[in-house]
Every structure is written in C-alpha cells, then in structure tokens.
Design a protein around this motif. Sequence first.
Motif, short mmCIF file in Angstrom:
data_model
loop_
_atom_site.label_atom_id
_atom_site.label_comp_id
_atom_site.label_asym_id
_atom_site.label_seq_id
_atom_site.Cartn_x
_atom_site.Cartn_y
_atom_site.Cartn_z
N PHE A 138 -45.50 9.56 -20.48
CA PHE A 138 -44.80 9.53 -19.51
C PHE A 138 -44.92 8.86 -18.46
O PHE A 138 -44.78 7.96 -16.96
N TRP A 139 -46.28 9.57 -17.77
CA TRP A 139 -47.15 8.98 -16.75
C TRP A 139 -47.78 7.88 -16.60
O TRP A 139 -48.10 7.05 -16.07
N LEU A 140 -48.04 7.54 -18.16
CA LEU A 140 -48.77 5.67 -18.21
C LEU A 140 -47.61 4.96 -17.95
O LEU A 140 -47.24 3.22 -17.78
N LEU A 141 -46.69 5.67 -17.94
CA LEU A 141 -45.07 4.83 -18.13
C LEU A 141 -44.39 4.22 -16.70
O LEU A 141 -44.45 4.07 -16.45
N GLU A 142 -45.04 5.55 -16.29
CA GLU A 142 -44.19 5.95 -14.87
C GLU A 142 -45.79 4.48 -13.85
O GLU A 142 -45.17 4.12 -12.74
N ALA A 143 -46.53 4.93 -14.29
CA ALA A 143 -47.53 3.36 -13.92
C ALA A 143 -47.68 2.36 -13.69
O ALA A 143 -47.23 1.03 -13.06
N LEU A 144 -46.79 2.20 -15.01
CA LEU A 144 -46.62 0.56 -15.86
C LEU A 144 -45.72 -0.05 -14.81
O LEU A 144 -45.79 -0.65 -14.24
N LEU A 145 -44.18 0.40 -14.66
CA LEU A 145 -43.20 0.27 -14.49
C LEU A 145 -42.97 0.54 -13.12
O LEU A 145 -42.19 -0.17 -12.52
N GLY A 146 -43.66 1.46 -12.44
CA GLY A 146 -44.04 2.01 -11.18
C GLY A 146 -45.04 1.02 -10.26
O GLY A 146 -44.49 0.59 -9.46
N ARG A 147 -46.33 0.57 -10.80
CA ARG A 147 -47.15 -0.07 -10.01
C ARG A 147 -46.89 -1.29 -11.06
O ARG A 147 -47.36 -2.61 -9.86
N ILE A 148 -47.62 -1.62 -12.46
CA ILE A 148 -48.10 -2.59 -12.79
C ILE A 148 -46.94 -3.46 -12.68
O ILE A 148 -47.34 -4.83 -12.50
N LEU A 149 -45.84 -3.53 -13.30
CA LEU A 149 -44.62 -4.38 -12.98
C LEU A 149 -43.77 -3.97 -12.21
O LEU A 149 -42.67 -2.95 -13.19
N PRO A 150 -43.60 -3.57 -11.10
CA PRO A 150 -42.29 -3.45 -10.18
C PRO A 150 -41.10 -4.45 -10.04
O PRO A 150 -40.70 -5.41 -10.54
N ASP A 151 -40.39 -3.84 -10.70
CA ASP A 151 -38.87 -4.12 -10.76
C ASP A 151 -38.55 -4.99 -11.94
O ASP A 151 -37.78 -6.39 -11.64
N TYR A 152 -39.09 -4.73 -12.47
CA TYR A 152 -39.18 -5.69 -14.14
C TYR A 152 -37.39 -4.58 -15.05
O TYR A 152 -36.67 -5.67 -14.94
#
Lengths: 529, 219
Positions: free
Chosen positions: A309-323
């Motif tokens: 969950f937290w990795l997903l959060e990091a990915l979608l929230g910070r690494i790939l915003p607005d994807y």
Amino acid sequence: LVGVRGALSGASEVLRSLLQYLSQSLSPPAPRPPAEESRPPGGGHGHKPSASQAQKDNVKRPTAFQLLQSKSVFLRKVTSCKTKKKKKKKTKTKTKTMSVAVKRTGHAERIAAKLTQAELVRKIGCKVYNVSLCFNRIDPYGFERSEDFDYGSYEEFMSTYLQILTRRSIKWSWPSVTAMVCNQERCVCVCVLPVKRYVRKGIPNEHRSLIWMTASGAQEQMEKNPGYYRKLLEAEHDAKLVDTIKTDLNRTFPDNIQFRKTAEPCLQHALFNVLVAYGHHNKNVGYCQGMNFITGYLIIVTKDEEKSFWLLEALLGRILPDYYTPAMLGLKTDQEVLGELVRLKVPAVSQIMVQHNVMWTLVVSRWFICLFIDILPVETVLRIWDCMFYEGSKIIFRVALTLIKHNQALILQGKNFPDICDKFKEIIHGAFVEDCHTFMQVSLFASGKMASKDGKQADTLGLHHGLAVITPKRLSMAKQNPWSFVALAFWRVLLSCVCGGGSDKQGSLGAQLVMAVAQKADCDCSPWC
Amino acid sequence: MASANDSRQSQKDAADQNFDYMFKLLIIGNSSVGKTSFLFRYADDSFTSAFVSTVGIDFKVKTVYRNDKRVKLQIWDTAGQERYRTITTAYYRGAMGFLLMYDITNQDSFNAVQDWATQIKTYSWDNAQVILVGNKCDLEDDRIIPTEEGRRLADELGFQFFEASAKDNINVKQVFERLVDIICEKMNESMDSDPNMLGNHKATTLQESPPSSQGGCAC
C-alpha cells in the motif's frame, strides 16, 4: 490564458531550437562504453579478462538445462566467481578512489573467503535464487512460462546471471550497504557512496522490499502513520469502487499461480485489500486499470499488504503523479515527452512515426501505464523498478528510449501504420530484453547522460511536471546537459500546456518557465511572448 | 499535417497490400463486457477465460472476402474503464464502424449504452455504422437484460442488434460480416449520390474519412 496557450503552441519550435542550443553550447556527453569497463577500479568488479574467459567456458559447456540444476555445476559457478574476485584483487592494487568502497569490497571478499563452498551455496546461492526453480514451468515469482519459452537461451543467460546475482548478494550482505541505502534520509554518505550504482546493478530479491520502501520514502510514511492502512480497510467501503476492483481481480495475472482462487494463500485477497485501501486513501485517483498489475507486483515482491500500500502510494503520489487521475494528464504528457526525446535522440524513428501518423499513445501507453509489466520479462521489470524507486520516473524514459534506439533498424523497416505497430510489439521480445543485466547497463549508461550530477531523488520529485522554479543553478544544469531534470521538466510543463487540458496554474507556470529559461539562455523569445 | 502527402502515403500503403478496401472498426463498451474475448474469437478463433484487463488500446488485422471484395479489417480493442476514454476517443476518428457491446448479465453495462452512443456521435464521423451487441448470451441463467429490451434500445438509437457469445462462438462472425455489409452499403450509397467520386474506390473513401485518420483508412 488562451493567449498563453497560443503562444505556447508557437513556442514549441522555439523551444526545440533552444534545446538544440543548449545541447550544442556544450560538448555532447561522451558516449560511455558499456558500464563494466568504465567503472572506477575501486568500486568495480566488472568483467575483466578472467570474467570473459569464464563466460566463454560457460557457453562451451554442454548445455542441457538439467545440468545447471545439479549442485555441482552451481558450485563451480560460485567458485569461479570467487577466484575471479581474488584475481581482481591483485590487479586492483592501490588505485586510490573511494577508500570506503575498497574497504567494502575487501569485506565482501573476506566473507566469501571464510565460507566453504558448501556454506556459500547454502548461505548465499539458495537465497539469491532458487536454482531448482529456474527451469520449472513456473518461474520463481509464480508466473507460468509460456509454451514457447526458450529454455535454451534462458539457460545461457542464467549461467552468467547467476554469477552476477551471487556477487551482488555477497556485496549487499555487508550490513552497512543496506544501512547506507536506508539511511539516506539522514544524508549519511549518500553523495559519497555509490548507492545509485549499487541499485542500478540490481537489488537482490531478499533486500528488494526493504530498499524499495526506504528509497521511495514509503517506509517513512508507514512509520509516521501507524494503523492508517488498517483503518482504511475497516472503514465503510464505497460500493462502486469495490465493484470496479472486483471486476479486475480475476483479470490480474491469471498466469500466476499465486493469484489463482485455489492458491493458498491467494494473493487476490491482498490485491483487493490494497486497491480498496488506496481507492479510499486517494479519492481523486480511486481505482484505475493498470493499478491492479502494479499492485500485484508489489505484493509479489513485498509479500506484505501494508508495505505494498505504501509503495503504491509513493509511486502514484510522488513518482508518477497524475498518471492515473481521471484526466491522465501526467501520462499523456510523459508520452509526448518521450516523443520529443525520440525526436532528439532517434530522429529517424520519429520521422517514420510522423510519416505514417502513428501516435505515441498507441504504441507506448502500456509501457507507461503498466510500468513495463507484461511487456518485458519479470526479472527485467524488477530491475527497472529498482532504479525507478530510487531515481524516479526518468528511468521509464531511459528504458523506452533504449528499446527504440536499439531496435531502430527494425522499426524503420515498417512499411505502413499496422506494420510499425507490429514492430513495436516485436521489440519487447527476444534476447536483448531477456538479459536484464546487460539491458539495464545499456539503458542506464549507453543512451547518453540524462541525470544531472546532483540528481537526488528530491529533485526528481520536485521537478516532476516541472512545477519548479528555475534557479540560476538549475539553469546552468540545463545548459550543461539537455538531459537533465530541468530540461525534462521543461518539456513536461510545456507539453502539458500545448497538449491542452493543462490547468490555468500549469499554463502560466509553463509560460513563466519558458520565458525564464529563454531569457537566461540569451535566446530570443519574442515570437511567443 | 494531414495533407495530400499523407493521402498519397496511405494509398501507397494500401497498394502494398492485397486488398480492395480497408475498414477501421472499433469495439467499445464497459469494462469486462468481453470486448477482447470477442476480438480474439473472431481474429484467432480462440477463447480463454484468462484474459487480463485491457489498458490503453490495441488492434488486430483480419482480411475477409465479402461480395467478391477483399476487405481488410483493422479492429481496435479499447479499454472499457471510463477514465481511458481520454485516450481511446482519439481513435474514434476515421472509424467506419463500431461494435457497441454490453453484457447481458450486467445492468450497468446496458445502462451505459446510451452514453457510449453519445461518445460515438461526438468523436466519430457521421457515417459511422454501429451494431449493438449483447455479449455473453451463453449465460442464459444469469441473464438480466431481456433480448427485447436490447432490440428496443437498438431501434431507438438506430443501430443494428445482435446477441452473441464469444465463449460459445455464437454470432461472432455474423456480427462482423453484418457490419462490413452495412459499411459497404453505405459506401455505395454515397458513391451513387455523388458520381464524381466513382472511379477510384481507394481515394474515394479516403477523402471521405477525416484527414488525420491514423493513415489506416485507405478504404
């Protein structure tokens, strides 16, 4: 705003010349030879002559794949790996680079020397890779291999890759290496020690979860919000979201035995939980198809719902915003950015795409949406993700560009629109992408310099979508290197405005950015200001 | 960008291949109504329950013989989730025909038909032909949408109607053949009404379709 947009669409040309100016104003980045040779001797452990000899030997050996399953063969590999180390130690001599690195290598060698062969196999080999799993119908991650899986070439690849894995595992087993990566938020030696190089060479599977968590900042978030994930799950669920997610449960990795309903434990439950929790956590995103595959991989690697969950959060929230937001602006923009990068780096391909009216979204949208899942082989995807969690989304561009550049000749054979699309499906198969180690080396080193020297993660995150201020320092970075984050960010802003759909804020920011850079680069920006 | 140059290119593409017409068709409809299965059944005559959710957009090519003509079909399979419409609607342009699909065991997918029809109207050209397909008709026990209701809606929207099953291979081929037929009819009609257009079929329909039609519509 309309004026700004109009100006911006005209600006595209100017921007091109500007970027060209930027790239010409300094000598182009020297093409680095494939990584192994170019490494500083202190930290290196590359394929010296002895290594290539060993490789040759491997190729010559009778290659029935059962052979490799036998322990004796594996032992021999470990030994050859070990002797190579010893030889290298001699040749290494006293080249003073980073003393720490030397010390570390010495340490790893001492560990290796202390262990007997049997112990080595037991302690490291088995941990590195379950050898007996290599040639099963099912791969080590639970995926069923296709009927036409080429065990022959896979064996050839594994015979060298196993050595690499073993070597990496010995290196990473030095406790301070993980500590070093994990401590980066405290800024301990992150600039001095080659963490990036360690990560780029592949994180051993047993450390992957931890390193991904720390490098992406997910660990920190998890520790800051204890019980948050549970709370999300216990709260009342949005029925529509649950329905949408349920539709895709059976359609996520049907070829993976761990995701079958009959599996024990069945990872579908974990997948459902993580997706539901995330949908409630980030209501703007909710659930978007493609997230199911990403979450699936996270669960396979971490074997833990909350971490996923937290990795997903990091990915979608910070690494790939607005994807994955409803407008998918980030995704669209990045596809355009890739188009621009291809135009600069592989102009012939760009030309054929224009000539036949092939839109980039058609051929690469799955690359971006699924982060190469189901596109490239599992091992290769994980290696890409290693870098992505540490370095950010620019890795996606690097990999995409490498695929396109390496297969340039093939793509250019495309005679018409469907033909070109087929070529793009062809280039994601074959030995080039199967050999994940070489593939990553090519992606990271051979396609020109992209990152700026102080390419810390913070910069990647901060500059994503270019919502950042152009400072003199950043400008000089951009001048030095059109591949830098600034240049990338620059494209992102501009294209998200030009493509339309950009918000007012982005529009004006884009205009500011363009003007700021143009002025400081002494470039005439009157045509579009 | 969509200039005579492109047209020439498309014509050249068309000449390279062995066919009389090329039609671009799109399969649209809600998530998990069976669009990908339907396409695979038609193009490869295969069915598996182990399909993954489609993200983005993809297409398959199949050549059929219809009325002594070789017709090359470029069939586009789209992601069903609403969010992906921002990507997929870009490909509506230049499509000659649509299969608008719903799942007879799923009320939501049927309710969304109207909405999809609006999407077609908005993003494609006026002459695009549409067939409404109620998929999964093998699951009679789970049926929620009666055949009559589907037919009624199709009539209302002015679409042709079929119930089909990709799993049991019911009506799959028929749907595509029907769609090809009505596109051909429509094409002949417009050619009859405008004699100037006679003479070169390929160029004709090419000009009819919107300019930047992915170069695929060299019909």
